[in-house]
Design a protein around this motif. Sequence first.
Motif, mmCIF file in Angstrom:
data_model
loop_
_atom_site.group_PDB
_atom_site.id
_atom_site.type_symbol
_atom_site.label_atom_id
_atom_site.label_comp_id
_atom_site.label_asym_id
_atom_site.label_seq_id
_atom_site.Cartn_x
_atom_site.Cartn_y
_atom_site.Cartn_z
ATOM 1 N N VAL A 55 0.832 -1.214 0.000
ATOM 2 C CA VAL A 55 0.000 0.000 0.000
ATOM 3 C C VAL A 55 0.867 1.264 0.000
ATOM 4 C CG1 VAL A 55 -1.638 1.351 1.377
ATOM 5 C CG2 VAL A 55 -1.992 -1.093 1.052
ATOM 6 N N ILE A 56 1.905 1.244 0.804
ATOM 7 C CA ILE A 56 2.810 2.419 0.854
ATOM 8 C C ILE A 56 3.470 2.649 -0.500
ATOM 9 C CG2 ILE A 56 4.938 3.305 1.872
ATOM 10 C CD1 ILE A 56 4.119 1.881 4.473
ATOM 11 N N LEU A 57 3.925 1.559 -1.133
ATOM 12 C CA LEU A 57 4.552 1.697 -2.459
ATOM 13 C C LEU A 57 3.562 2.250 -3.472
ATOM 14 C CD1 LEU A 57 6.752 -1.529 -2.814
ATOM 15 C CD2 LEU A 57 7.514 0.834 -2.533
ATOM 16 N N ALA A 58 2.315 1.713 -3.407
ATOM 17 C CA ALA A 58 1.304 2.191 -4.356
ATOM 18 C C ALA A 58 1.020 3.671 -4.147
ATOM 19 C CB ALA A 58 0.022 1.359 -4.207
ATOM 20 N N ALA A 59 0.975 4.099 -2.892
ATOM 21 C CA ALA A 59 0.735 5.512 -2.594
ATOM 22 C C ALA A 59 1.853 6.393 -3.136
ATOM 23 C CB ALA A 59 0.580 5.698 -1.083
ATOM 24 N N LEU A 60 3.072 5.913 -3.002
ATOM 25 C CA LEU A 60 4.210 6.674 -3.533
ATOM 26 C C LEU A 60 4.138 6.792 -5.046
ATOM 27 C CD1 LEU A 60 7.165 5.313 -1.320
ATOM 28 C CD2 LEU A 60 6.148 7.592 -1.235
ATOM 29 N N VAL A 61 3.769 5.689 -5.709
ATOM 30 C CA VAL A 61 3.669 5.722 -7.170
ATOM 31 C C VAL A 61 2.584 6.687 -7.616
ATOM 32 C CG1 VAL A 61 3.057 4.352 -9.200
ATOM 33 C CG2 VAL A 61 4.607 3.419 -7.475
ATOM 34 N N TYR A 63 1.487 9.237 -5.977
ATOM 35 C CA TYR A 63 1.945 10.604 -5.686
ATOM 36 C C TYR A 63 2.882 11.130 -6.779
ATOM 37 C CZ TYR A 63 4.487 14.414 -3.499
ATOM 38 O OH TYR A 63 5.075 15.622 -3.252
ATOM 39 N N ARG A 64 3.793 10.267 -7.220
ATOM 40 C CA ARG A 64 4.725 10.694 -8.276
ATOM 41 C C ARG A 64 3.990 10.982 -9.580
ATOM 42 N NH1 ARG A 64 10.179 9.990 -7.326
ATOM 43 N NH2 ARG A 64 10.321 11.188 -9.254
ATOM 44 N N ILE A 65 2.976 10.144 -9.872
ATOM 45 C CA ILE A 65 2.198 10.377 -11.099
ATOM 46 C C ILE A 65 1.443 11.707 -10.993
ATOM 47 C CG2 ILE A 65 0.255 9.529 -12.477
ATOM 48 C CD1 ILE A 65 1.188 6.695 -11.765
ATOM 49 N N TRP A 66 0.866 11.951 -9.830
ATOM 50 C CA TRP A 66 0.135 13.203 -9.640
ATOM 51 C C TRP A 66 1.075 14.409 -9.741
ATOM 52 C CZ3 TRP A 66 0.678 16.861 -5.726
ATOM 53 C CH2 TRP A 66 -0.292 17.862 -5.701
#
Length: 465
Positions: A55-61, A63-66
């Motif tokens: 979940v943390i990794l997905a959130a980081l990804v 965030y970077r896309i945004w």
Amino acid sequence: MIRTLWILTKIAVLVAAGWWVAHWAMNNPGTVQISWLGYDIEAHVGLVLLAGFVVILAALVVYRIWLALVSLPMMWGKKRADKRRDRGMRALVLGLSAVAAGDARVAGYQASRMRKFLPKDGGLPHLLEAQAARLQGNDLVARAHFDALMRDKDTAFLGVRGLMQDAMDHADVDAALVLARKAQDMHPKQKWILRTVFGLEVQKHDWATAEKTLKSAERVGAFTPEEAQSNRLALLMAQADQDLRAGLQAQALHHLRDAIQISAAFVPAAVRLARLCIDLQKKREAARIIERAWRANPHPDLIPLWDALAPENKASDAMVRMRWYERLVALRPDHAESQLAAARAALEGGLWGEVRQYLVMAETLHPSPRIYRLWARLEEKTGHPETAKRMLEKAADAPADPVWTCRQTGRIYERWAPIAEPHGTFNTIVWDYPDARKNLLSDGSILHMQADPLLSAPMRSLGGR
């Protein structure tokens, strides 16, 4: 390289974190129970930790896309700005190349393109537009752009230099000098600036200030020691001439004495100082000045003054007068001018044997037209017309005598002066052999300056150069 290492480091940290979670779960078995909104969830603790990690990794990804989507317009604008700046700089290079080639049309076109691509750049466009305007002959526009350059501290010197060059092109010496001194304040050790300031002060005939500038220029190597000494002598002579025109004989004496202290071989200073001493009834000092100058540099311009100091030319005094000129021979027996001066005195006294003796020695040292013309006079006086004719033929074939000539234009002058007229160059008249191709004016004549009042006026009066 550094960016790659940073990425690898982050990957290594993530892998290490995953391995640590897995290892910890294996060594600490157990379950996690979650009751929420009527649901009961029971899962192995390792699976829960893994899910949290994902979940943390997905959130980081996400965030970077945004972040990338949000910064996309900014990146696009930066790319466009860089492209416009590249085009503007290319226009600058092409414009300056056109200025160097003298192509006013292309320079103006590139200046407008540069202004289009770099509308907020206050320095470089103004420089190119100013140069383009100068090529097109639009001086008012050029000055406006140079003024704009001066208002920017980073480009102020470019503005000063451009306006200074414009003033010099329009022969506005006052404005050019003000700007040149401002440039000197900005760069006090720049050689070309000091030379420019010195030249403008000379054009203004501000001799005293020019002498101070010369000292500063010499300290930074803008003039070689030889150039500096030559210019200093010319400045002292110019000041002395100015003093004499104003009737300030004491100040003129001071400047001329300074000049011969710098160089006893500088004949123009010795001539003027000796003439002034004769006018002031200081004949002994005048004789010492001439003897010192003759020892350093025997020169025909000294002869009229030495003759003026000689005993009266009476028939009974011929030997006395001859001994007077033998003093010059004793000072420099190795120079043809000494022998020629004694020969002339002997001829005027009717001492034919002595004339021949001195002329033979002069011819041995340095044959010249003056020697052979004097020899022709001797032969005519002693009744040998055929020999006189041969001597005149020799005079026509002999190497030319040195004269006062401008080393820039080749014009011949009757006397030395600090300013070579009519072109107005400073300290360019030298004692040298003439160049026939340069000496002739458009009508085939030779330029002569008016007689120097210091050299031609009666002993009782002094005035002007």
